[in-house]
Write an enzyme that holds these catalytic residues in place. Structure first.
Site, PDB file in Angstrom:
ATOM      1  N   LYS A 285       0.816  -1.218   0.000  1.00 39.33           N
ATOM      2  CA  LYS A 285       0.000   0.000   0.000  1.00 39.33           C
ATOM      3  C   LYS A 285       0.851   1.270   0.000  1.00 39.33           C
ATOM      4  CE  LYS A 285      -4.448  -1.696   1.567  1.00 39.33           C
ATOM      5  NZ  LYS A 285      -5.517  -1.615   2.598  1.00 39.33           N
TER       6      LYS A 285
ATOM      7  N   ARG B 100      -3.777 -10.214   4.670  1.00 42.57           N
ATOM      8  CA  ARG B 100      -4.242 -10.125   3.283  1.00 42.57           C
ATOM      9  C   ARG B 100      -3.061  -9.673   2.426  1.00 42.57           C
ATOM     10  NH1 ARG B 100      -6.589  -6.360  -0.287  1.00 42.57           N
ATOM     11  NH2 ARG B 100      -8.294  -7.221  -1.559  1.00 42.57           N
TER      12      ARG B 100
END
Length: 257
Positions: A200, A234
């Protein structure tokens, strides 16, 4: 939790696959050690090009049909829409990953409850990921749990997501680093907590690299969160994440001398 990404709009282009090749990609993730697969048919980034509900459903159902009978671990579907969730659960999915915590579609909670499915609920007040600071995140997750239980979803079927990532303009990377630093506070819920830090953009505030070069930094962030009580990681990179989490587990369970 291995990410199977069907959306060309994704921030990490190397993760995008076509529905026709999803069985091969899924099997590789299973072989690499994934315990669950998370399929998304639209980018959930607020900065991505929008996709219609019809296109999301088309992409997703095509992939689920390809996977039917070909994988033996649970499948999660990343969607905010009850019609898509209902169709996906009828096609064999077992988990709905709703980044809006049932707020986008008022029918979502009842659909999940009717299927006795699991729900991933992300910290959300008005828009996905908008709580700023740990106290706001904890408060929004508490509300999400209450809303889900009122909709008929069992507390045993709820997974919490503290919304790591640049979900709203005013959320800077410092908020995400602080959440990870205090991750053990989520243990108050006594529910599984999802760690979604893989590649991210908040990581680039420190290392200034594109998504394609953020594997290592994402592994460090996920490992720290896992050490501090994160339960489900995840990730786009299953093999590397499994290796990192094995070391986390060894440290957490080490004998004291």
């Amino acid at each position: 939790m291995g990410i199977l990404n069907l959306s060309p709009e994704s921030f990490y282009k190397n993760s995008v696959i076509d529905a026709s090749s999803i069985s091969e990609a899924a099997q590789k993730m299973v072989d690499d050690g994934a315990s669950v697969l998370d399929i998304g048919a639209r980018s959930t980034s607020p900065w991505a090009e929008p996709v219609s509900v019809e296109e999301e459903k088309r992409r997703l159902l095509a992939a689920l049909k390809e996977l039917a009978g070909n994988v033996d671990i649970p499948i999660s579907v990343d969607t905010m829409y009850s019609d898509i969730a209902d169709a996906a659960l009828n096609c064999g999915a077992e988990i709905i990953n709703d980044i809006s915590s049932l707020k986008t579609d008022p029918r979502m909670g009842s659909v999940i409850a009717d299927h006795d499915a699991c729900a991933v609920l992300m910290a959300t007040r008005q828009k996905p990921g908008d709580p700023l600071g740990m106290n706001a995140v904890l408060s929004s997750l508490s509300t999400a749990v209450s809303d889900a239980e009122q909709a008929g979803i069992s507390s045993q079927k709820i997974i919490l997501d503290p919304a790591i990532g640049h979900w709203v303009p005013e959320k800077t990377a410092e908020y995400d680093f602080d959440i990870i630093n205090q991750f053990e506070r989520f243990s108050v819920f006594e529910m599984p907590v999802l760690v979604a830090a893989s590649r991210k953009s908040f990581l680039s505030s420190v290392i200034d690299k594109p998504a394609e070069q953020r594997l290592l930094s994402g592994l460090v962030a996920a490992s720290i969160a896992a050490y501090k009580c994160g339960h489900i990681i995840r990730t786009h990179d299953v093999s590397e994440t499994v290796e990192a989490v094995k070391i986390v587990h060894a440290i957490r369970t080490a004998a004291r001398f």
